[in-house]
Design a protein around this motif. Structure first.
Motif, short mmCIF file in Angstrom:
data_model
loop_
_atom_site.label_atom_id
_atom_site.label_comp_id
_atom_site.label_asym_id
_atom_site.label_seq_id
_atom_site.Cartn_x
_atom_site.Cartn_y
_atom_site.Cartn_z
N GLN A 250 67.14 92.07 87.24
CA GLN A 250 66.70 92.59 88.53
C GLN A 250 65.34 93.29 88.43
O GLN A 250 64.56 93.30 89.38
N THR A 251 65.08 93.88 87.26
CA THR A 251 63.89 94.71 87.09
C THR A 251 62.61 93.90 87.10
O THR A 251 61.62 94.31 87.74
N LEU A 252 62.59 92.79 86.40
CA LEU A 252 61.33 92.05 86.25
C LEU A 252 60.76 91.62 87.61
O LEU A 252 59.59 91.91 87.91
N PRO A 253 61.54 90.98 88.50
CA PRO A 253 60.97 90.66 89.81
C PRO A 253 60.64 91.89 90.64
O PRO A 253 59.65 91.89 91.39
N ALA A 254 61.45 92.94 90.53
CA ALA A 254 61.18 94.16 91.30
C ALA A 254 59.86 94.80 90.88
O ALA A 254 59.05 95.20 91.71
N ALA A 255 59.64 94.89 89.56
CA ALA A 255 58.40 95.49 89.06
C ALA A 255 57.20 94.62 89.41
O ALA A 255 56.16 95.12 89.85
#
Length: 342
Positions: A250-255
């Protein structure tokens, strides 16, 4: 989370990484992994007044401290799921208090952390994955198999699930999945069944008891090489307890969605699964997706990212000697070159 993590083999080699616990008796000096290279990669995006740096895995704040010193006009948004890490970093970074904002959150919540700090975009993002030195070195956290401690392994001690619950309450099939998928333990069925036999007599509650049980479950010939026999089991449990891979997914696309044009992101991973996820996320946005039969690239299909590292960069031999906990680290970095496609 933020200062002294670990390193895997080059691309294509899925050898399980040397987890931190192998060096639990080494000097506990907290040396940020690949610090000089991280600074070199991120400083160009942080030179303008008011530039925003998000340290999504703040830890002890070593990387953030170096960047605050190198970029006197930037602002830090420090994120960590560990409240102890936030308290310690706030003290360490107190000389820069007018340029720092700390948020208790998962790194998948970077958009919320930015908004809480009054920003919409980040000019640089750092994710230093895995367990941090304080979490490893503090006995009561339960991350290290070389010390007697409760079976905890929570990075955020305000959350519910502990390693004790996984070990004692998961069905054997689920235990095998955790140890095989996250710990890359080839003897996962033997270890899981040994746990099942032992817990039939009462709950397993300590790291030492679990480590001894795993050692006995692993074939004797295998115990003599590759470090402590329990390292892969402990790694698998830690990843499961903290949902590390699902959160990273979830983090990679959010960042990346909050990275400004010209902004840079660096990811330090310590496990082949983490590195593969990072590689895939970067590659997807660094590829021109214009249909092959068109003569020119379509503006909205051109790459959004430019890769700044050739494959995964590794620590130097000198750093590995100076800081053994860097040995499993892999570094990937990229720069946003255009706005995200809508």
């Amino acid at each position: 989370m933020g200062d002294t993590r670990q390193h895997d083999r080059p691309d294509g080699d899925d050898t399980p990484h040397q987890d931190h616990e192998d060096h639990a008796t080494a000097s506990p000096a907290h040396v940020p992994v690949m610090l000089d290279r991280i600074v070199e990669l991120l400083v160009p995006a942080l030179t303008r007044p008011g530039a925003v740096f998000v340290d999504g895995t703040l830890g002890l704040g070593g990387h953030s401290e170096a960047l605050l010193q190198a970029c006197p006009r930037m602002r830090l948004v420090g994120v960590d799921r560990d409240t102890t890490a936030l308290e310690r970093s706030a003290k360490r970074l107190a000389p820069h208090a007018d340029r720092t904002h700390f948020v208790h959150a998962l790194y998948s919540e970077i958009p919320r952390a930015l908004e809480e700090a009054g920003h919409t975009r980040a000019d640089a993002v750092l994710l230093d994955l895995g367990v941090s030195s304080p979490q490893l070195d503090e006995t009561d956290r339960g991350f290290a198999y070389a010390q007697e401690a409760p079976l905890d392994m929570r990075m955020d001690r305000t959350q519910g699930l502990t390693a004790e619950e996984v070990v004692n309450d998961y069905p054997v099939g689920e235990l095998i999945r955790v140890l095989r998928s996250y710990g890359e333990e080839k003897f996962a069925p033997r270890v899981a069944r040994a746990i099942e036999r032992r817990r039939a007599r009462g709950r397993i509650t300590s790291t030492r008891e679990l480590a001894d049980l795993v050692r006995e479950a692993i074939p004797a010939a295998t115990r003599r090489t590759g470090g402590h026999p329990a390292k892969r089991t402990f790694q698998g449990l830690r990843i499961e307890v903290n949902a590390e891979l699902s959160i990273l997914d979830q983090t990679l696309p959010a960042a990346l969605s909050r990275l400004a044009v010209g902004g840079r992101i660096a990811v330090l991973s310590y496990h082949s699964l983490e590195d593969r996820m990072t590689k895939k996320a970067f590659a997807a946005l660094a590829t021109d997706t214009t249909p092959a039969d068109l003569p020119v690239s379509l503006p909205d299909r051109r790459p959004e990212l430019k890769l700044l590292t050739r494959g995964a960069e590794l620590p130097t031999e000198e750093e590995n000697e100076r800081n053994p906990r860097a040995q499993s680290a892999r570094l990937r970095a990229a720069e946003r070159v255009r706005e995200p496609s809508r």
